[in-house]
Motif scaffolding. Structure first.
Motif, PDB file in Angstrom:
ATOM      1  N   ILE A  76      -4.184   2.150  -8.581  1.00 13.45           N
ATOM      2  CA  ILE A  76      -3.381   1.451  -7.583  1.00 13.45           C
ATOM      3  C   ILE A  76      -1.897   1.554  -7.899  1.00 13.45           C
ATOM      4  N   HIS A  89      -6.769   1.129  -0.785  1.00 11.01           N
ATOM      5  CA  HIS A  89      -7.921   0.437  -0.193  1.00 11.01           C
ATOM      6  C   HIS A  89      -9.243   1.016  -0.693  1.00 11.01           C
ATOM      7  N   MET A  92      -9.791  -0.386  -4.129  1.00  9.37           N
ATOM      8  CA  MET A  92     -10.162  -1.799  -4.058  1.00  9.37           C
ATOM      9  C   MET A  92     -11.615  -1.968  -3.644  1.00  9.37           C
ATOM     10  N   TYR A 151      -8.554  -9.082  -6.382  1.00  8.36           N
ATOM     11  CA  TYR A 151      -7.427  -9.246  -5.468  1.00  8.36           C
ATOM     12  C   TYR A 151      -6.132  -9.518  -6.220  1.00  8.36           C
ATOM     13  N   SER A 154      -4.882  -6.293  -7.764  1.00 11.68           N
ATOM     14  CA  SER A 154      -4.386  -5.382  -6.728  1.00 11.68           C
ATOM     15  C   SER A 154      -3.012  -5.817  -6.234  1.00 11.68           C
ATOM     16  N   THR A 158       0.761  -3.754  -6.754  1.00 10.07           N
ATOM     17  CA  THR A 158       1.647  -3.415  -5.642  1.00 10.07           C
ATOM     18  C   THR A 158       2.907  -4.289  -5.661  1.00 10.07           C
ATOM     19  N   THR A 232      -2.455  -4.849   0.493  1.00 15.76           N
ATOM     20  CA  THR A 232      -3.827  -4.948  -0.015  1.00 15.76           C
ATOM     21  C   THR A 232      -4.799  -5.489   1.031  1.00 15.76           C
TER      22      THR A 232
END
Length: 460
Positions: A76, A89, A92, A151, A154, A158, A232
């Protein structure tokens, strides 16, 4: 042109913009764990030992989820540098699938076989009963934890680090109130006719408060991300848009991380088992110093994760020399900072009698172990930087797994067990044997960093 680590404009600004929210989040998570230990510690040494051993199952799950999420974050962070949102994505989706399957397995074991799991660490019937009562309830929180873990990692990768921090702070507040009400009980209204009576639930109340706080945290985390259109957040179909080739590429890089964290977590539980079999006093002391030391260690967790994000993003953007310069800067910054934070353990050691109502023997053990840990802090900090921040961001996951596990399983654990059960050494001396691995890992890490072989570009 080679960029020197001493000439990195904006290094500390970039570091602390990302690291400070992660540090605050980790501090709140530590406070939640510490609060459970302190509040349950008011009930007695059996309860604190039982909850501590019950949390070893949580710790093992935590390590597996950390491995899955940390492995996925490698992709990521580099995809973020390339601005490849579809790739984020896909990764994830693989992370969610693996995390939920793992959490379901742990939940079944915790809910239906809690006494069997606690008996792996202790043969004290009272401790087993206390730990099983806690584990049977807290096992329901593992699925919430799995989704939240993926989550949060992720979002961090980012560079959305504030939302995980805020949700963790809210969860901390919910857990504080829940612990107070459910562990000790409460009543609302007149003494002769209260409107609401909350029964005294003891360790089961601490478990229930954990479930509630995890659920609240997850709802806010995911709900806010979708409401504000974070990168995300996506329709489910985009998370499942992966195939066997994507899974194979993911596993090739991430599986060493998952195995690394799982086996490292298993090693820590073995270390817990060593202290547990030395006696209830030893395991209670070990649980106390593990909890308290986390107050200072959160800084290094935050900086290590920030290092992974910053280096990984630059690798993804093909800024190779800048990536190397960042790695070199982190490699000396972390041990230097560790000297300062190690000194903070001294006043924390003196606060133990105020925080834990346990026997003086346990407090003396905990103080000696805490001062032993202080001596290893610079080595621990470098290893956190090298394994989590440098090697993993550069896709060098096999080397990271090897140095993390070989010294632990090949040297530290056998040496600690020998010191405990053959030589009959004191708890702090056994703990010193277990910390020997940190010095050995540091030597290997320095050699790898200087070779430059840690840096790779990854994709699926």
């Amino acid at each position: 042109m080679r960029i020197q680590s001493k000439s990195l404009p904006g290094f500390y600004k970039n570091l602390f913009i990302i690291a400070i929210p992660i540090i605050i989040q980790q501090l709140m998570m530590t406070f939640v764990n510490m609060l459970d230990t302190i509040m349950v510690g008011q009930l007695g040494s059996v309860e604190i030992a039982g909850v501590g051993l019950g949390n070893q199952i949580f710790f093992m799950l935590n390590m597996v989820l950390f491995g899955i999420s940390s492995g996925g974050s490698i992709f990521i962070a580099q995809y973020w540098g390339k601005h490849d949102i579809d790739g984020i994505h896909r990764v994830m989706g693989i992370m969610f699938s693996m995390a939920l399957a793992t959490a379901l397995l742990f939940s079944v074991g915790a809910i239906f076989f809690p006494a069997v799991l606690i008996a792996l660490y202790s043969d004290d019937a009272a401790v087993i009963a206390s730990g099983a009562g806690y584990l049977r309830i807290v096992g329901f929180s593992y699925l919430f934890m799995a989704v939240g873990f993926v989550y949060q990692f992720s979002l961090r990768s980012t560079e959305h680090v504030r939302l995980p921090m805020i949700t963790t702070v809210i969860a901390f507040g919910v857990n504080v109130v829940g612990n107070y009400l459910l562990i000790f009980g409460a009543s609302v209204g007149p003494a002769d006719g209260p409107w609401l009576v909350i029964p005294h639930m003891g360790v089961r109340g601490a478990a229930l408060a954990t479930i509630i706080s995890r659920a609240v945290e997850l709802i806010i985390l995911v709900g806010y991300a979708y409401a504000h259109g974070y990168e995300t957040a996506a329709p489910i179909r985009r998370y499942v848009a992966f195939n066997r080739f994507h899974v194979f590429r993911f596993c090739k890089v991430s599986l060493p991380v998952i195995l690394n964290e799982t086996l490292w977590g298993a090693g820590v539980t073995i270390e817990n088992s060593i202290f547990s079999h030395m006696g209830t006093a030893s395991i209670a002391a070990f649980n106390i110093i593990s909890t308290v030391s986390q107050l200072t260690w959160v800084f290094f967790i935050g900086v290590g994760n920030a290092a992974a994000i910053l280096i990984g993003k630059r690798i993804g953007a093909s800024k190779i020399e800048e990536s190397r310069a960042y790695a070199n800067r982190f490699a000396w910054f972390m041990p230097c900072a560790a000297v300062f934070f190690a000194l903070l353990l001294i006043p924390l050691a003196n606060l133990l009698p105020r925080l834990f109502k346990v026997e003086p023997e346990i407090l003396d053990m905990a103080k000696a172990m805490l001062l032993t840990l202080m001596c290893s802090y610079p080595f621990n900090a470098f290893n956190m930087c090298m394994i989590v921040g440098v090697c993993r961001s550069g896709g060098d996951t096999r080397f990271a797994a090897v140095i993390d596990l070989v010294w632990m399983w090949g040297i530290a654990i056998p040496l600690g067990a020998f010191a405990a059960f053959v030589l009959g050494w004191q708890a702090w001396q056994v703990y010193a044997c277990l910390l020997v691995e940190q010095v050995l890992k540091t030597i290997c890490g320095i050699v790898r960093l200087r070779s430059g072989k840690w840096l790779h570009t990854v994709s699926i």
